[in-house]
Design an enzyme around this catalytic site. Structure first.
Site, PDB file in Angstrom:
ATOM      1  N   ARG A   1      80.501  41.171  26.161  1.00 33.04           N
ATOM      2  CA  ARG A   1      80.764  42.514  26.659  1.00 33.04           C
ATOM      3  C   ARG A   1      80.083  43.587  25.792  1.00 33.04           C
ATOM      4  NH1 ARG A   1      85.409  44.135  29.529  1.00 33.04           N
ATOM      5  NH2 ARG A   1      86.499  42.242  28.989  1.00 33.04           N
ATOM      6  N   ASP A   2      80.024  43.310  24.509  1.00 35.00           N
ATOM      7  CA  ASP A   2      79.573  44.332  23.560  1.00 35.00           C
ATOM      8  C   ASP A   2      78.233  43.978  22.917  1.00 35.00           C
ATOM      9  OD1 ASP A   2      80.055  46.761  22.420  1.00 35.00           O
ATOM     10  OD2 ASP A   2      80.942  45.912  20.618  1.00 35.00           O
ATOM     11  N   LEU A   3      77.693  42.855  23.339  1.00 35.53           N
ATOM     12  CA  LEU A   3      76.550  42.299  22.613  1.00 35.53           C
ATOM     13  C   LEU A   3      75.345  43.232  22.589  1.00 35.53           C
ATOM     14  CD1 LEU A   3      76.207  39.651  21.191  1.00 35.53           C
ATOM     15  CD2 LEU A   3      75.351  38.657  23.296  1.00 35.53           C
TER      16      LEU A   3
END
Lengths: 124, 567
Positions: free
Chosen positions: A80-82
């Site tokens: 999600r945050d990569l």
């Protein structure tokens, strides 16, 4: 759990889980090892678990573990945050940085949450 | 504009502090003796950027010493980011030269040898909290401890980080700060309000300077002992127990300090043969790789050769999984008999059993009288005998004193080879904290091997004290239990499974639509072992904490420093 009284539904659920659920849960309560994001750890690790856990393989709390040494506080799923890490050069030892090491890392992967199978492992 | 020129300009633009400070570094380094670069290859390949100065000094390179692994990372960065054109053979030669002449002394490597050995041991650097904090936010402190630099060079290292990773200035993690002080200045008189990076450099330049007595002594004395010959391997593999074998080293005339090897091991009763090659850096750092037919991963060998060349020790691990490995000590076989270990690590009082003793040059015929285990243990028969192994039938008296024993065979001794005990008082699961990583779809899984070891309380009768005696691995039944870090996350169902040998295999990577919030298959578990000693009614139980975490998307140590591996 002796000194706490549940005042909302979630806390009540935790209390039920710990005190009344299963023999295993009762045993757990007896050992006071319901841990979340509070400081300190379970009985086996009276002080907070030492992070990094390993010296040469595990790096920082925040990527592999939260500040208590567990996964409760991690950004999940990691995909999600990569891209934010990649573009913002955050976690540069764990995520290839767009600035220098892997400018084209995301070419094959429009949205990591869907296309995560196309993410490459980078050997800088 | 050539690609090379463009990238050089970009690099210069990205690292303005570094470029400016290089001149200052040079000036200051004149007082701080640098290391002359005598290699024509290094001067030729690196000289277009690292300006050669008087006395064969070169900018940056002359003012730094480091481990082979760190030099390799640097060379890779020069190739990868600064587009240096290097043939693999040249890269290896440069790596060898820099590791030998700008390397570390054995006493400098020892405190951080776990870094190259890829150990997951627990380590806390206590000498300076600021250094620990700002470095370990991103990487292992092992990288720092295996560096030596002048003060201007440490400053340039900080500048390099700022240039490559602009986030470092304010990446506060774990109550920490970035390289810059991100908190309000403390108004108290005398308060140290310097930036964390400045404090760290002040520490690093005094704790890890370029010039040290250790390096001065080692660089003068450094010479590679005669490595060729037969070595006896005594190792220990978590989950398996003691491992013994033979390691044959042959000099390889094709490259300096290079060798070919043959390994014959017996692991859990199975014979394993591997062929390999290795290079020794700085006169004592063995870096090898070896493979058997059908090996999934090539084995890496990272060892330190003791001065004198009679012993080397370190860790062998698989290339695919750093976490799977064997701790090894190798003893050079000479003319005398040697004993390196026994098949068991403990003997129970009042029992009779056969113990295998491993070594080399054991006499062709032996009477039980010359095989001794110390008080309370009688050798009744030498059951089998070869130059490398003998099996002894031993009877341990019921009243044998509890404690460690030396094993001696015809004058050769192995101190503290095993322990005599009366009762298994408890078991421990090792490691006490383990970590696995989800994987298998895109990234390799990181496995976690646990083992249960028995202990006896020792003379004070209390568990958990310094006089507890560890008895070696015991058979255990394995299970995992929920560690409630996140309420109701069902880690037990998703995170993975442990097998009968104590090996935990995590589940696959990627978001899991079956978990709330599409969580990865990460989790927190207790790894639980139960062991029922012979004759006991209730099982002994112990547990360890296991973190199942996310993958890393960068593999800093790719192909390893070795004799002829691909770069």
């Amino acid at each position: 759990m002796k000194h706490l009284k549940s005042i909302n539904q979630k806390a009540a659920r935790v209390e039920r889980h710990v005190m009344h659920n299963t023999p295993a849960a009762v045993a757990t309560a007896a050992e006071h090892d319901v841990v979340a994001l509070q400081r300190g750890g379970p009985p086996q690790q009276p002080s907070a678990p030492h992070i990094p856990l390993g010296c040469s393989l595990v790096f920082s709390p925040g990527w592999e573990a939260d500040r208590t040494g567990g996964t409760a506080g991690l950004c999940q799923p990691v995909e999600r945050d990569l891209f934010d890490c990649h573009i913002g050069c955050y976690w540069p030892a764990q995520v290839p940085d767009q600035l220098n090491h892997a400018p084209d890392w995301t070419n094959k992967c429009a949205a990591a949450q869907k296309d995560w199978r196309k993410i490459d492992l980078v050997f800088p | 504009m050539s690609h090379w020129l463009l990238s050089s300009m970009l690099a210069a633009a990205l690292v303005p502090v570094g470029a400016g400070a290089a001149t200052a570094g040079q000036a200051a380094a004149a007082a701080d003796t640098g290391i002359p670069v005598e290699s024509d290859l290094v001067r030729q390949k690196c000289g277009s950027c690292h300006t050669p100065g008087p006395d064969r000094m070169m900018t940056r390179i002359s003012y730094r010493r480091a481990s082979p692994e760190n030099w390799e990372l640097t060379i890779k960065r020069m190739v990868g980011i600064h587009n240096v054109a290097l043939a693999p053979a040249d890269a290896r030669a440069i790596l060898k030269y820099l590791s030998d002449h700008h390397g570390l002394a054995p006493d400098e490597v020892k405190p951080a040898r776990w870094e190259a050995e890829r150990r997951q041991d627990d380590f806390t650097y206590t000498a300076d909290a600021t250094t620990t904090q700002i470095c370990t936010v991103c990487h292992s402190l092992g990288r720092v401890l295996t560096e030596r630099r002048t003060k201007p060079e440490w400053d340039l290292l900080i500048a390099m980080h700022r240039g490559y990773y602009p986030g470092v200035d304010n990446q506060p993690m774990y109550q920490g700060q970035g390289f810059r002080r991100t908190r309000k200045a403390d108004p108290a008189p005398g308060a140290d309000n310097r930036d964390p990076a400045v404090k760290a450099v002040a520490h690093l330049s005094t704790a890890f300077p370029l010039v040290t007595p250790e390096w001065r002594a080692w660089s003068a004395a450094m010479q590679l002992p005669a490595m060729a010959g037969t070595w006896i391997v005594a190792g220990y593999e978590r989950g398996t127990g003691p491992v013994f074998g033979e390691f044959t080293v042959t000099a390889d005339a094709g490259a300096p300090d290079a060798f070919t090897t043959r390994t014959d091991l017996t692991i859990a009763g199975k014979k394993v043969t591997r062929a390999g090659r290795a290079t020794v850096y700085t006169g004592f750092q063995w870096r090898g790789r070896a493979a058997a037919d059908g090996d999934k991963g090539t084995w890496r060998e990272v060892m330190m050769i003791e001065r004198g060349g009679r012993e080397m020790s370190g860790r062998w691990f698989t290339g695919a999984h750093d976490e799977i490995g064997i701790d090894v000590t190798l003893t050079k076989v000479g003319a005398d008999p040697i004993v390196v270990g026994t098949s068991v690590l403990s003997l129970k009082a009042g029992t009779t059993q056969t113990v295998s003793i491993y070594g080399a040059n054991l006499p062709a015929s032996l009477t039980p009288a010359v095989v001794t285990f110390g008080s309370g243990i009688q050798v009744t028969r030498v059951a089998a005998l070869s130059p490398g192994r003998l099996d002894a039938d031993v009877t341990v008296a019921a009243d044998a004193r509890v404690g460690p024993r030396d094993v001696m065979v015809a004058g050769a001794a192995r101190p503290q080879a095993l322990v005599v005990y009366a009762k298994v008082d408890g078991i421990r699961v090792l490691p006490q904290s383990g970590m696995a990583r989800v994987g298998g779809v895109v990234f390799p899984k990181q496995l976690a091997q646990f083992e249960a070891v028995g202990f006896t309380n020792g003379p004070d009768g209390k568990p958990g004290t310094a006089d507890d005696l560890m008895l070696g691995p015991v058979d255990a039944t394995w299970s995992v239990e929920e560690y409630t870090a996140t309420f109701g996350d069902d880690d037990l169902q998703f995170a993975g499974a442990i097998d009968a040998s104590g090996m935990f295999t995590p589940a696959v990577d990627g978001p899991n639509p079956e978990r709330s919030g599409n969580r990865n298959n990460v989790g927190d578990l207790w790894v639980v072992a139960q062991h029922t000693p012979p004759g006991a009614t209730a099982p002994l139980k112990a547990r360890s904490y296991l973190l199942i975490s996310v993958p890393v998307y960068m593999r800093w140590y790719g192909p390893m420093v070795d004799a002829g591996g691909e770069k």
